[in-house]
Design an enzyme around this catalytic site. Structure first.
Site, PDB file in Angstrom:
ATOM      1  N   ASP A   1      -2.466   1.394   6.322  1.00  0.00           N
ATOM      2  CA  ASP A   1      -3.234   2.583   5.949  1.00  0.00           C
ATOM      3  C   ASP A   1      -4.635   2.231   5.443  1.00  0.00           C
ATOM      4  OD1 ASP A   1      -2.253   1.356   3.661  1.00  0.00           O
ATOM      5  OD2 ASP A   1      -1.039   3.051   3.002  1.00  0.00           O
TER       6      ASP A   1
ATOM      7  N   ASN B   1       6.950   7.917  -5.613  1.00  0.00           N
ATOM      8  CA  ASN B   1       7.420   9.201  -5.066  1.00  0.00           C
ATOM      9  C   ASN B   1       8.106   9.031  -3.703  1.00  0.00           C
ATOM     10  OD1 ASN B   1       5.271   8.637  -3.402  1.00  0.00           O
ATOM     11  ND2 ASN B   1       4.171  10.545  -3.762  1.00  0.00           N
TER      12      ASN B   1
ATOM     13  N   HIS C   1       6.785   7.402  -1.104  1.00  0.00           N
ATOM     14  CA  HIS C   1       5.911   7.294   0.066  1.00  0.00           C
ATOM     15  C   HIS C   1       5.939   5.883   0.636  1.00  0.00           C
ATOM     16  CE1 HIS C   1       2.046   6.448  -2.495  1.00  0.00           C
ATOM     17  NE2 HIS C   1       2.450   5.302  -1.967  1.00  0.00           N
TER      18      HIS C   1
ATOM     19  N   GLU D   1       3.329  10.881   2.587  1.00  0.00           N
ATOM     20  CA  GLU D   1       3.690  11.520   1.322  1.00  0.00           C
ATOM     21  C   GLU D   1       4.883  12.461   1.498  1.00  0.00           C
ATOM     22  OE1 GLU D   1       2.454  10.424  -1.318  1.00  0.00           O
ATOM     23  OE2 GLU D   1       0.282  10.658  -1.526  1.00  0.00           O
TER      24      GLU D   1
HETATM   25  C1  GLP Z   1       0.003   2.701  -2.121  1.00  0.00           C
HETATM   26  C2  GLP Z   1      -0.012   2.276  -0.642  1.00  0.00           C
HETATM   27  C3  GLP Z   1       1.349   1.881  -0.174  1.00  0.00           C
HETATM   28  C4  GLP Z   1       1.996   1.017  -1.237  1.00  0.00           C
HETATM   29  C5  GLP Z   1       2.331   1.875  -2.415  1.00  0.00           C
HETATM   30  C6  GLP Z   1       2.858   1.102  -3.618  1.00  0.00           C
HETATM   31  O1  GLP Z   1      -0.544   3.947  -2.356  1.00  0.00           O
HETATM   32  N1  GLP Z   1      -0.584   3.241   0.252  1.00  0.00           N
HETATM   33  O2  GLP Z   1       1.273   1.234   1.074  1.00  0.00           O
HETATM   34  O3  GLP Z   1       3.199   0.438  -0.758  1.00  0.00           O
HETATM   35  O4  GLP Z   1       1.265   2.733  -2.754  1.00  0.00           O
HETATM   36  O5  GLP Z   1       1.842   0.424  -4.273  1.00  0.00           O
HETATM   37  P1  GLP Z   1       2.119  -0.671  -5.376  1.00  0.00           P
HETATM   38  O6  GLP Z   1       2.633  -1.867  -4.663  1.00  0.00           O
HETATM   39  O7  GLP Z   1       0.770  -0.922  -5.997  1.00  0.00           O
HETATM   40  O8  GLP Z   1       3.095  -0.101  -6.318  1.00  0.00           O
END
Ligand code: GLP
Length: 243
Positions: A67, A136, A138, A143
């Site tokens: 992303d 959440n 995702h 989302e």
């Molecule tokens: C972000 C990314 C995801 C990631 C997730 C968890 O917003 N878009 O690809 O896996 O949230 O992030 P973190 O590893 O910092 O908890």
């Protein structure tokens, strides 16, 4: 879905790092799917360390990141592209042409999403997709919603997701873009093999829902239950919270 836990985040990163290095050696033209976020940082450091110690050749590897924020791209502070360049790509010999990334500054974002789908297909699909998980549920930026878009698409980010990403914008949530481009759950589920990593106390509830809940668009990660080869790798801070 199989699940394995490790005493610490460092041990998880060491085990997964070794597995990825072995895969690169066995299959020099491996196609990897990559996440950003706090979770994969230890893994990226481990891969860089092993690469230095053992002179691992990444020149045939192709990568596709999950992303990117809308309006941000290569060279922009806060872009996922810059995150990956700094923390991973610049330390390895993956040719720039082999690095697949969504460009949030592309003039036509729908066309950019279509280009990305074609690029993944042209590469022969993703062999090994690494994923993190949002609190959440995702995956990438898919989302929770009434319905999900299967292919790479443009999304409006939930406020908790923007808040979680403020970390990459000097803690200032106002600077976190409101929209992003993301691979769809269909694109992700087409990977031959998927490894989801989760570490730290905050991920306990999300991983419980992932492993024990029903399949629902209200929790996009639950769709991973439909894939035949998903491995969930946890540290004990997460595993200790599972019922
Ligand atoms: C972000 C990314 C995801 C990631 C997730 C968890 O917003 N878009 O690809 O896996 O949230 O992030 P973190 O590893 O910092 O908890």
């Amino acid at each position: 879905m199989t699940c394995e836990s490790f005493p610490t985040e460092a041990e998880l990163a060491a085990a997964l790092g070794r597995r990825i290095i072995d895969a690169v050696r066995q299959r020099p033209r491996l196609v990897l799917g990559l996440p950003t976020g706090r979770t994969p940082l230890a893994l990226y450091q481990e891969l860089i360390r092993i690469t230095g110690d053992e002179r691992v050749d990444w020149s045939g590897v192709r990568t596709f990141n999950l992303d990117e924020f809308v309006h941000l791209g290569p060279g922009d502070r806060g872009s996922y592209r810059t995150f990956m360049e700094e923390r991973f790509f610049k330390h390895l010999n993956i040719p720039p042409a082999n690095i697949g990334f969504l460009d949030g500054r592309a003039p036509d974002l729908d066309a950019e999403c279509e280009r990305y789908e074609r690029a993944v297909t042209a590469a022969g699909g993703i062999d090994l997709m690494m994923l993190g998980i949002g609190v959440n549920g995702h995956i990438g930026f898919n989302e929770p919603s009434e319905s999900l878009v299967a292919r790479t698409h443009r999304v409006t980010l939930d406020e908790p997701t923007r808040a979680a990403n403020a970390l990459w914008f000097d803690g200032d949530v106002q600077r976190v873009p409101r929209e992003a481009l993301t691979m769809g759950m269909g694109t992700i589920l087409q990977a031959r093999e998927i490894v989801l990593i989760a570490s730290g106390e905050a991920k306990g509830e999300a991983v419980t829902a992932l492993l024990r809940g029903g399949v629902t668009t209200r929790f996009p990660a639950s769709f991973l239950q439909l894939h035949p080869r998903v491995q969930v790798m946890l540290d004990d801070l997460v595993a200790g919270q599972l019922p």
